[in-house]
Scaffold this motif. Structure first.
Motif, PDB file in Angstrom:
ATOM      1  N   ARG A   1     -55.516 -72.550   1.577  1.00 29.24           N
ATOM      2  CA  ARG A   1     -55.402 -73.995   1.795  1.00 29.24           C
ATOM      3  C   ARG A   1     -56.458 -74.742   0.982  1.00 29.24           C
ATOM      4  NH1 ARG A   1     -54.448 -72.233   7.275  1.00 29.24           N
ATOM      5  NH2 ARG A   1     -52.279 -72.627   7.868  1.00 29.24           N
ATOM      6  N   GLY A   2     -57.656 -74.170   0.899  1.00 25.88           N
ATOM      7  CA  GLY A   2     -58.694 -74.815   0.097  1.00 25.88           C
ATOM      8  C   GLY A   2     -58.329 -74.884  -1.372  1.00 25.88           C
ATOM      9  N   VAL A   3     -57.745 -73.806  -1.890  1.00 27.45           N
ATOM     10  CA  VAL A   3     -57.323 -73.805  -3.290  1.00 27.45           C
ATOM     11  C   VAL A   3     -56.216 -74.812  -3.525  1.00 27.45           C
ATOM     12  CG1 VAL A   3     -56.258 -72.400  -5.092  1.00 27.45           C
ATOM     13  CG2 VAL A   3     -58.040 -71.414  -3.646  1.00 27.45           C
ATOM     14  N   SER A   4     -55.314 -74.936  -2.565  1.00 24.46           N
ATOM     15  CA  SER A   4     -54.185 -75.860  -2.739  1.00 24.46           C
ATOM     16  C   SER A   4     -54.631 -77.317  -2.748  1.00 24.46           C
ATOM     17  CB  SER A   4     -53.154 -75.635  -1.626  1.00 24.46           C
ATOM     18  OG  SER A   4     -53.709 -75.969  -0.360  1.00 24.46           O
ATOM     19  N   LEU A   5     -55.807 -77.613  -2.198  1.00 25.42           N
ATOM     20  CA  LEU A   5     -56.290 -78.999  -2.195  1.00 25.42           C
ATOM     21  C   LEU A   5     -56.683 -79.489  -3.582  1.00 25.42           C
ATOM     22  CD1 LEU A   5     -58.456 -78.981   1.056  1.00 25.42           C
ATOM     23  CD2 LEU A   5     -56.236 -80.065   0.732  1.00 25.42           C
ATOM     24  N   ILE A   6     -56.826 -78.576  -4.533  1.00 24.31           N
ATOM     25  CA  ILE A   6     -57.216 -78.973  -5.887  1.00 24.31           C
ATOM     26  C   ILE A   6     -56.177 -79.876  -6.524  1.00 24.31           C
ATOM     27  CG2 ILE A   6     -57.757 -78.094  -8.194  1.00 24.31           C
ATOM     28  CD1 ILE A   6     -58.811 -75.566  -6.872  1.00 24.31           C
ATOM     29  N   ASP A   7     -54.914 -79.585  -6.256  1.00 22.12           N
ATOM     30  CA  ASP A   7     -53.818 -80.336  -6.870  1.00 22.12           C
ATOM     31  C   ASP A   7     -52.891 -80.818  -5.760  1.00 22.12           C
ATOM     32  OD1 ASP A   7     -51.629 -81.300  -8.242  1.00 22.12           O
ATOM     33  OD2 ASP A   7     -51.601 -79.669  -9.701  1.00 22.12           O
ATOM     34  N   PRO A   8     -52.721 -82.139  -5.576  1.00 23.76           N
ATOM     35  CA  PRO A   8     -51.827 -82.639  -4.516  1.00 23.76           C
ATOM     36  C   PRO A   8     -50.399 -82.122  -4.644  1.00 23.76           C
ATOM     37  CG  PRO A   8     -53.194 -84.411  -5.375  1.00 23.76           C
ATOM     38  CD  PRO A   8     -53.405 -83.234  -6.281  1.00 23.76           C
ATOM     39  N   GLN A   9     -49.916 -81.974  -5.876  1.00 21.32           N
ATOM     40  CA  GLN A   9     -48.558 -81.468  -6.062  1.00 21.32           C
ATOM     41  C   GLN A   9     -48.443 -80.027  -5.588  1.00 21.32           C
ATOM     42  OE1 GLN A   9     -47.118 -81.842 -10.062  1.00 21.32           O
ATOM     43  NE2 GLN A   9     -45.067 -81.089  -9.575  1.00 21.32           N
ATOM     44  N   VAL A  10     -49.459 -79.223  -5.896  1.00 20.79           N
ATOM     45  CA  VAL A  10     -49.477 -77.840  -5.417  1.00 20.79           C
ATOM     46  C   VAL A  10     -49.591 -77.798  -3.901  1.00 20.79           C
ATOM     47  CG1 VAL A  10     -50.763 -75.671  -5.494  1.00 20.79           C
ATOM     48  CG2 VAL A  10     -50.419 -76.998  -7.584  1.00 20.79           C
ATOM     49  N   LEU A  11     -50.372 -78.742  -3.335  1.00 19.58           N
ATOM     50  CA  LEU A  11     -50.522 -78.795  -1.879  1.00 19.58           C
ATOM     51  C   LEU A  11     -49.186 -79.054  -1.204  1.00 19.58           C
ATOM     52  CD1 LEU A  11     -52.173 -78.920   0.716  1.00 19.58           C
ATOM     53  CD2 LEU A  11     -52.611 -81.337   0.238  1.00 19.58           C
ATOM     54  N   ASN A  12     -48.421 -79.999  -1.733  1.00 15.06           N
ATOM     55  CA  ASN A  12     -47.111 -80.281  -1.142  1.00 15.06           C
ATOM     56  C   ASN A  12     -46.191 -79.073  -1.233  1.00 15.06           C
ATOM     57  OD1 ASN A  12     -47.801 -82.928  -0.494  1.00 15.06           O
ATOM     58  ND2 ASN A  12     -47.130 -83.722  -2.482  1.00 15.06           N
ATOM     59  N   ARG A  13     -46.233 -78.409  -2.356  1.00 18.61           N
ATOM     60  CA  ARG A  13     -45.402 -77.206  -2.515  1.00 18.61           C
ATOM     61  C   ARG A  13     -45.855 -76.108  -1.572  1.00 18.61           C
ATOM     62  NH1 ARG A  13     -44.444 -73.902  -8.206  1.00 18.61           N
ATOM     63  NH2 ARG A  13     -43.064 -72.294  -7.351  1.00 18.61           N
ATOM     64  N   TYR A  14     -47.172 -75.959  -1.426  1.00 15.07           N
ATOM     65  CA  TYR A  14     -47.693 -74.919  -0.547  1.00 15.07           C
ATOM     66  C   TYR A  14     -47.332 -75.199   0.916  1.00 15.07           C
ATOM     67  CZ  TYR A  14     -51.002 -72.382   2.333  1.00 15.07           C
ATOM     68  OH  TYR A  14     -51.552 -71.606   3.317  1.00 15.07           O
ATOM     69  N   ARG A  15     -47.445 -76.445   1.344  1.00 10.72           N
ATOM     70  CA  ARG A  15     -47.140 -76.778   2.732  1.00 10.72           C
ATOM     71  C   ARG A  15     -45.690 -76.455   3.057  1.00 10.72           C
ATOM     72  NH1 ARG A  15     -48.719 -82.851   3.523  1.00 10.72           N
ATOM     73  NH2 ARG A  15     -47.771 -82.408   5.554  1.00 10.72           N
ATOM     74  N   TYR A  16     -44.814 -76.659   2.112  1.00  9.96           N
ATOM     75  CA  TYR A  16     -43.399 -76.348   2.336  1.00  9.96           C
ATOM     76  C   TYR A  16     -43.170 -74.834   2.344  1.00  9.96           C
ATOM     77  CZ  TYR A  16     -38.395 -75.988   1.385  1.00  9.96           C
ATOM     78  OH  TYR A  16     -37.066 -75.660   1.428  1.00  9.96           O
ATOM     79  N   TRP A  17     -43.821 -74.166   1.422  1.00 11.41           N
ATOM     80  CA  TRP A  17     -43.580 -72.730   1.252  1.00 11.41           C
ATOM     81  C   TRP A  17     -44.302 -71.895   2.303  1.00 11.41           C
ATOM     82  CZ3 TRP A  17     -47.389 -69.128  -0.042  1.00 11.41           C
ATOM     83  CH2 TRP A  17     -46.935 -67.863  -0.397  1.00 11.41           C
ATOM     84  N   ALA A  18     -45.505 -72.312   2.751  1.00  9.49           N
ATOM     85  CA  ALA A  18     -46.336 -71.481   3.617  1.00  9.49           C
ATOM     86  C   ALA A  18     -45.746 -71.305   5.006  1.00  9.49           C
ATOM     87  CB  ALA A  18     -47.738 -72.079   3.730  1.00  9.49           C
ATOM     88  N   SER A  19     -44.899 -72.220   5.446  1.00 14.39           N
ATOM     89  CA  SER A  19     -44.317 -72.088   6.778  1.00 14.39           C
ATOM     90  C   SER A  19     -43.178 -71.073   6.809  1.00 14.39           C
ATOM     91  CB  SER A  19     -43.808 -73.448   7.269  1.00 14.39           C
ATOM     92  OG  SER A  19     -42.841 -73.965   6.388  1.00 14.39           O
ATOM     93  N   GLY A  20     -42.739 -70.625   5.658  1.00 16.89           N
ATOM     94  CA  GLY A  20     -41.648 -69.657   5.591  1.00 16.89           C
ATOM     95  C   GLY A  20     -40.305 -70.350   5.647  1.00 16.89           C
ATOM     96  N   SER A  21     -39.600 -70.383   4.534  1.00 15.31           N
ATOM     97  CA  SER A  21     -38.327 -71.092   4.478  1.00 15.31           C
ATOM     98  C   SER A  21     -37.356 -70.364   3.569  1.00 15.31           C
ATOM     99  CB  SER A  21     -38.545 -72.527   3.964  1.00 15.31           C
ATOM    100  OG  SER A  21     -37.302 -73.193   3.819  1.00 15.31           O
ATOM    101  N   LEU A  22     -36.079 -70.431   3.935  1.00 14.00           N
ATOM    102  CA  LEU A  22     -35.023 -69.849   3.113  1.00 14.00           C
ATOM    103  C   LEU A  22     -34.330 -70.902   2.264  1.00 14.00           C
ATOM    104  CD1 LEU A  22     -33.330 -67.457   5.722  1.00 14.00           C
ATOM    105  CD2 LEU A  22     -35.171 -66.952   4.113  1.00 14.00           C
ATOM    106  N   ALA A  23     -34.718 -72.167   2.425  1.00 15.45           N
ATOM    107  CA  ALA A  23     -34.040 -73.257   1.721  1.00 15.45           C
ATOM    108  C   ALA A  23     -34.679 -73.490   0.359  1.00 15.45           C
ATOM    109  CB  ALA A  23     -34.100 -74.535   2.556  1.00 15.45           C
ATOM    110  N   GLY A  24     -33.897 -74.073  -0.526  1.00 17.40           N
ATOM    111  CA  GLY A  24     -34.430 -74.554  -1.791  1.00 17.40           C
ATOM    112  C   GLY A  24     -34.455 -73.551  -2.926  1.00 17.40           C
TER     113      GLY A  24
END
Length: 380
Positions: A212-235
């Motif tokens: 999470r700390g690394v993802s804060l470096i780039d807001p775009q990466v943070l948004n992608r990480y928040r979506y991906w880290a919860s575990g999803s089959l969509a997209g």
């Protein structure tokens, strides 16, 4: 995480000990282990189940998987009549409903089958190799290690190609496994199931915090990480899913190839070595299998927990501990649980949905609590 979907936008055997607890004493000379040829001795603790019984289980598991695949394609956060779904499956699909079915639901279902099988088989192999009933890619830090390395590749190094960052996921999964087993073996008594589980949870939380700390470096990466880290089959597109298919197939082949040896390891390392098994080579192949299966699944679906823990235990209760049957049954039933969780997540919050990782954790957490609260947590 709740989000708007694509559709709305567009050390030794325990058989004797168990027999003794059940009947007052263990019968001498009767064990639950396979002989050197790999075939199980027909005792009453699991290997005695008939081939017909297990074939019926396989047929039932396959039928259940087919049914859930059909439901996954037919049911979604957007309600579409079944007749229209069947029409676009058998006819032209250049309409809006056709794009929803073919571009969203079909790839999602395919990913659920592949990721579920991968996580279930990885969990079964980990439990057999370590004789640890709490072994699971999500609990022992394997998924978190893959996620951490993948985030470094995407967020820090700027990789965008799946073939580029999937290797980081493999390396992260392997490194996290080594750390957990080293930490879990420290102190008196060496490695125990509970110590390994605690070490895995600690490593998982540490890696998730750093990620999470690394993802804060780039807001775009943070948004992608928040979506991906919860575990999803969509997209995910079908082309992306097919890119990881060779890794999943390779991991599955490795897992199946060591099933007779895993039956011998259930007797303990000394007995397995006396039966001619090369334990170092077997563990190497098993670790490579877990790394390939978990790394590829995490790369496309995110870290999903409890699938590799719950399903092997359920299959073991149904078919017995023979790994030659347990691995194929797990490969069929694990995606059933994942698809069921995904379907539930789509319909309970319409027109939005709950990510499958959250629903799977909700379903698996009670089982995990019941497992660790057992009066005695025996080795497998």
């Amino acid at each position: 995480m709740i989000h708007v979907t694509e559709e709305t936008r567009s050390s030794g055997p325990v058989a004797a000990e168990r027999a003794g607890r059940a009947g007052g004493k263990a019968s001498p000379g009767v064990s639950d282990a396979p002989h050197p040829g790999g075939r199980g001795v027909r005792s009453g603790a699991g290997f005695g189940r008939s081939r017909v019984h297990r074939l019926l289980l396989l047929a039932g598991a396959l039928g259940l998987l087919v049914l859930l695949c059909a439901l996954s394609i037919a049911v979604g956060s957007r309600q579409i009549p079944l007749g229209q779904v069947l029409a676009v499956l058998t006819g032209p699909h250049d309409t809006q409903i056709g794009r929803i079915v073919w571009d969203v639901r079909v790839p999602r279902t395919l990913l659920g089958v592949l990721a579920g099988s991968a996580l279930g088989v990885a969990g079964a192999v980990m439990q057999a190799l370590t004789r640890n009933p709490l072994a699971d890619p999500g609990l022992l830090g394997v998924s978190a290690g893959a996620a951490f390395a993948l985030m470094l590749a995407v967020g820090v190094m700027g990789m965008t190609s799946l073939y580029g960052y999937v290797w980081f996921a493999f390396a992260g999964a392997l490194a996290a496994s080594v750390v957990v087993y080293v930490v879990g073996g420290l102190g008196r008594g060496g490695q125990t199931p509970v110590k390994l589980a605690l070490a895995g949870i600690a490593v998982t939380f540490m890696l998730e915090s750093v990620t999470r700390g690394v993802s804060l470096i780039d807001p775009q990466v943070l948004n992608r990480y928040r979506y991906w880290a919860s575990g999803s089959l969509a997209g995910q597109e079908t082309a992306t899913i097919l890119q990881v298919l060779p890794f999943l197939v390779g991991g599955a082949i490795l897992a199946v190839s060591i099933t007779p040896a895993l039956n011998n390891i259930a007797l303990g390392d000394d007995v397995a070595a006396a039966l001619g098994r090369r334990l170092g080579r077997i563990r190497m192949r098993g670790a490579l299998s877990v790394m390939l299966l978990t790394g590829a699944a995490v790369a496309v679906a995110g870290p999903i927990v409890f699938i590799g823990l719950v399903v092997p235990h359920a299959v073991r209760a149904l078919s017995g501990p023979d790994q030659r049957w347990l691995i194929p049954l797990t490969a069929l039933l694990a995606p059933c649980l994942l698809l069921a969780a995904d379907i539930i997540g789509r319909v309970v919050a319409r027109p939005q949905e709950i990510d499958v990782g959250i629903v799977a954790a909700f379903l698996g957490a009670p089982f995990f609590i019941a497992l660790i609260r057992r009066r005695r947590l025996a080795e497998l």
